[in-house]
Every structure is written in structure tokens, then in C-alpha cells.
Motif scaffolding. Structure first.
Motif, PDB file in Angstrom:
ATOM      1  N   GLY A 137     -30.516  -5.678  12.424  1.00  0.00           N
ATOM      2  CA  GLY A 137     -31.565  -4.132  13.069  1.00  0.00           C
ATOM      3  C   GLY A 137     -32.512  -3.640  14.045  1.00  0.00           C
ATOM      4  N   ASP A 138     -32.931  -2.916  14.031  1.00  0.00           N
ATOM      5  CA  ASP A 138     -33.365  -2.334  14.980  1.00  0.00           C
ATOM      6  C   ASP A 138     -34.739  -3.475  16.042  1.00  0.00           C
ATOM      7  N   ASN A 139     -35.425  -4.000  15.559  1.00  0.00           N
ATOM      8  CA  ASN A 139     -35.822  -4.807  15.750  1.00  0.00           C
ATOM      9  C   ASN A 139     -35.292  -6.984  15.661  1.00  0.00           C
ATOM     10  N   PRO A 140     -34.425  -7.344  16.486  1.00  0.00           N
ATOM     11  CA  PRO A 140     -34.394  -8.212  16.017  1.00  0.00           C
ATOM     12  C   PRO A 140     -34.502  -9.538  16.493  1.00  0.00           C
ATOM     13  N   THR A 164     -20.664  -9.470  20.466  1.00  0.00           N
ATOM     14  CA  THR A 164     -21.209  -8.059  20.527  1.00  0.00           C
ATOM     15  C   THR A 164     -21.918  -7.555  22.180  1.00  0.00           C
ATOM     16  N   GLY A 165     -22.307  -9.018  23.082  1.00  0.00           N
ATOM     17  CA  GLY A 165     -22.884  -8.937  24.172  1.00  0.00           C
ATOM     18  C   GLY A 165     -24.340  -8.450  24.289  1.00  0.00           C
ATOM     19  N   SER A 316     -21.109  -2.802  21.887  1.00  0.00           N
ATOM     20  CA  SER A 316     -21.980  -3.449  22.478  1.00  0.00           C
ATOM     21  C   SER A 316     -23.139  -1.963  22.649  1.00  0.00           C
ATOM     22  N   ALA A 317     -24.053  -2.586  22.358  1.00  0.00           N
ATOM     23  CA  ALA A 317     -25.299  -1.871  22.240  1.00  0.00           C
ATOM     24  C   ALA A 317     -25.852  -0.759  23.886  1.00  0.00           C
ATOM     25  N   ALA A 324     -26.550  -6.890  29.232  1.00  0.00           N
ATOM     26  CA  ALA A 324     -26.211  -8.380  30.285  1.00  0.00           C
ATOM     27  C   ALA A 324     -24.857  -8.037  30.776  1.00  0.00           C
ATOM     28  N   GLY A 325     -23.595  -8.767  31.086  1.00  0.00           N
ATOM     29  CA  GLY A 325     -22.380  -8.208  31.284  1.00  0.00           C
ATOM     30  C   GLY A 325     -20.989  -8.143  30.114  1.00  0.00           C
TER      31      GLY A 325
END
Length: 377
Positions: A137-140, A164-165, A316-317, A324-325
Motif C-alpha cells: 500500500g501507499d502507507n505500509p 524488494t529492498g 524496488s521503490a 537502502a542498498g
């Protein structure tokens, strides 16, 4: 990036990898810095020639490691740090240490690595329910908070999801847990060593992470942070000479657990691993975590830009505050497994995860490594 003496770490010397190796797999098992090899070599030399004659000196290295881990977790007390074998053991210490009642609930996400799922599912025979929250979702973070109810006893989440990172904002979740008297556990294996992190700022009661990923250390030695205020809530299930308040008194018949997190260390320490991880963390400390994070994000952005140029689908987002990495992607009209095998033949060390191919550079990764990996696509 500066050493404690003001000099700059020579990353080309610290990471002299073989020609043709394109290492983009720090989210799995990371290469060691040269200083870590040196520390292990010297430790081995001492064992060969003088055995444990200088064991008190080894104990100083172990204590230095605790202090460095306390620094990495945001400057907590080193007395809140235990050295365990791996993330799974740390999470199991929590799962088996708490007194559960039938109907208690544990909240995790639907993207967790098995380490942060199986120890909680194993409590089903005690009537404990595990709730998996969808993070798409948009706000996990709010979705996790909304899933909490009167029966929620513990929330256990990875700060960064391994597939997914996805980087979670742990602070609002931790604040909600603290306000409700719910315990909060952070699986930090994909964030410690990659980004700055503070157990206290996110209101974590427990933080667990093995050292073989972004901390650049060996497998088999993990951080276990237990906030002092909740330490007594964990029933000790493992016992031995090392976890008592007076471990040097071998003839004493009466005993009590150590007042510190050492109570979770039942037997002899992994002294070889301690020398290795301590050396690896010294590089991160000499560099500074802000500098590490900045350098890593530059490399992640280079990967994302290159993947976009190749027409890849980013799993990944893309937003900087959500990464992150880890960069996970897939190519159009090619199965991730085929992409992975093609990259492997070209010398790329990466992984097939999260429905795609996962790249995970670190702060020292050369631009040429990233560019050559992209060219193979």
C-alpha cells in the motif's frame, strides 16, 4: 571519509577483488575488507604459536566489538548487546523467552525472510496467531499500525525487506507499540552497515542482525540488542557457564544470570568471529555511517538510472526515502532466472529474489563494476 587518526581509508586496498568479479551481492554475504583478513590471520598465528596465552587481550577485542555494535545501533549501552550465532537464534531467543497466552497475536509483514517468520509460526502450538500485513500500500507503516489490536503482543519487522529492498520508516510503528505497551522487534540485518540506525529513536525493544551482510563480517556472529527495561521479560531457555553473573568462579554452586545482555550467551564465545567482525566494523566507524550511506545511495541511484535506460522494470521503490542498498528488477521478455544466469556467466555476483534479479552494491563499489554489470543487460 576519515580514519580515527584523520587519514582516509584506502578502499581500493581494503577491497582488492579479483579481476572480472562484479560483486553486487552484499544483501546476501559480503566480501571482507583487507583489515578483516589481517585480523583473522594474526589471530590464527597467535593460536598456532602461543595458543590462548594472551586470552585477556582477546577479551578486550570482544569488548571493543560490543562497543562498536552499540555505536552502530545508535549509541546504546554495550551492556545491552549480546553476541549470538545468527539472526535466527536471536529471534528464537525472543520467541521462546516470552510467556505466551493462547490468543496472543504477533504482527509481521508478508515480505519477511523466513528468519523473521518461522520462529513466530512455531508458537502456533501455544495458541499464538501470526498476522502478516501486506506492505504494497501507499502507507505500509500505517497498515501495520492499523493491524494492531488488543491482543497484539509483539510486532516484528525487517527494517529493509530482503526481496524488494523496501525501507520501512520504523519510528511511527515503534511509537505506536510503545504507546500501547506492545513489544517491538527489528530485524536489522539489511540496514545495519548500510544506513544510520538508532534503536532508541525507533523505540525498539529488540534489534537482531547477523554480521555477514552490510557489516562486512563473517557468518556465525550476530548482534542481539535487548533494551534493559524489557530484559527480564525473556525467560532464559539456554544455560551455561558464560551467562552467569560470576563466570570466572567455576566452583561456585549458587549462581544467578548476568545483569547485562551477556545472560543470553550461554557458552564460550566465537572469538575468531569477534576478531573478524570487530575489524570490519572499524572500517565503517572510521568512514562514518553518514558517509557510508551517502556513498551507497549514489551507487544505488547509478544502478536505477542505468536500469531505466535499459527498459527494466524496477521492483524496488524508486523514492530515495524507501530504499537502502537493494535494487531489484526484471527485464521485459526475459525470465529473471535467465537474466541471473546470464549475469553470472559475465562475472556478476547477485541474487534472484523478490520476483526479479537483486543487485546490492556497497559504499565502496566502483562505478566501473556497476557500469559493466549494466552493460551485460
Amino acid at each position: 571519509m576519515a580514519n580515527s587518526d584523520g587519514s582516509t581509508p584506502d578502499l581500493a586496498t581494503e577491497f582488492a577483488q579479483q579481476d572480472g568479479l562484479l560483486y553486487l551481492n552484499h544483501a546476501a554475504v559480503a566480501p571482507w575488507p583487507q583489515r578483516t583478513q589481517d585480523a583473522v590471520t594474526e589471530f590464527a598465528r597467535q593460536n598456532v604459536f602461543i595458543g590462548a596465552r594472551d586470552y585477556p587481550r582477546w577479551l578486550k577485542v570482544e569488548q571493543q566489538l560490543r562497543e562498536r555494535l552499540a555505536w552502530l545501533v545508535g549509541g546504546v549501552s554495550s551492556e545491552e548487546i549480546a553476541l549470538l550465532k545468527n539472526t535466527s537464534e536471536g529471534l528464537s531467543v525472543i520467541a521462546q523467552g516470552l510467556e505466551w497466552q493462547a490468543g496472543d497475536q504477533i504482527i509481521i509483514s508478508d515480505q519477511e525472510f523466513p528468519s523473521n517468520r518461522i520462529p513466530w509460526q512455531a508458537l502456533a502450538n501455544q495458541g499464538v496467531e501470526v498476522i502478516e500485513v501486506n506492505l504494497e500500500g501507499d502507507n505500509p507503516e500505517q497498515d501495520v499500525i492499523d493491524a494492531m489490536g488488543p491482543r497484539t503482543r509483539l510486532v516484528s519487522l525487517s527494517a529493509v525487506q530482503y526481496g524488494t529492498g523496501l525501507l520501512m520508516d520504523m519510528a511511527p510503528i515503534g511509537a505506536a507499540c510503545r504507546a500501547r505497551g506492545t513489544l517491538f522487534c527489528v530485524d536489522a540485518i539489511q540496514i545495519l552497515g548500510a544506513l544510520p540506525f538508532s534503536a532508541e529513536q525507533v523505540n525498539a525493544d529488540f534489534v537482531v542482525a547477523d554480521g555477514h551482510k552490510w557489516m562486512l563480517g563473517p557468518e556465525g556472529l550476530a548482534l542481539f540488542y535487548c533494551r534493559r527495561a524489557v530484559q527480564d521479560q525473556l525467560i532464559l531457555r539456554q544455560h551455561g557457564w558464560h551467562m552467569v553473573a560470576d563466570p570466572g568462579n567455576y566452583t561456585r554452586k549458587d549462581w544467578r544470570p548476568a545483569a547485562t545482555a551477556k545472560r543470553f550467551e550461554c557458552g564460550s564465545p566465537n572469538m575468531l568471529g569477534a576478531h573478524a567482525l570487530n575489524a570490519s566494523l572499524s572500517l565503517l566507524q572510521d568512514t562514518g555511517m553518514d558517509a557510508v550511506a551517502d556513498a551507497l545511495q549514489q551507487r544505488v541511484q547509478r544502478l536505477i538510472a542505468g536500469l531505466n535506460d535499459k527498459g527494466a522494470t524496477l521492483l524496488s521503490a524508486p523514492a530515495p526515502q524507501r530504499r537502502a542498498g537493494i535494487v531489484t528488477f526484471r527485464l521485459p521478455e526475459e525470465a529473471p532466472g535467465d537474466t541471473f544466469q546470464r549475469l553470472k556467466k559475465g562475472g556478476v555476483v547477485c541474487a534472484e529474489r523478490g520476483g526479479g534479479v537483486r543487485f546490492s552494491p556497497h559504499f565502496y563499489t566502483a562505478d566501473s563494476v556497476i557500469d559493466q554489470a549494466l552493460e551485460l543487460l
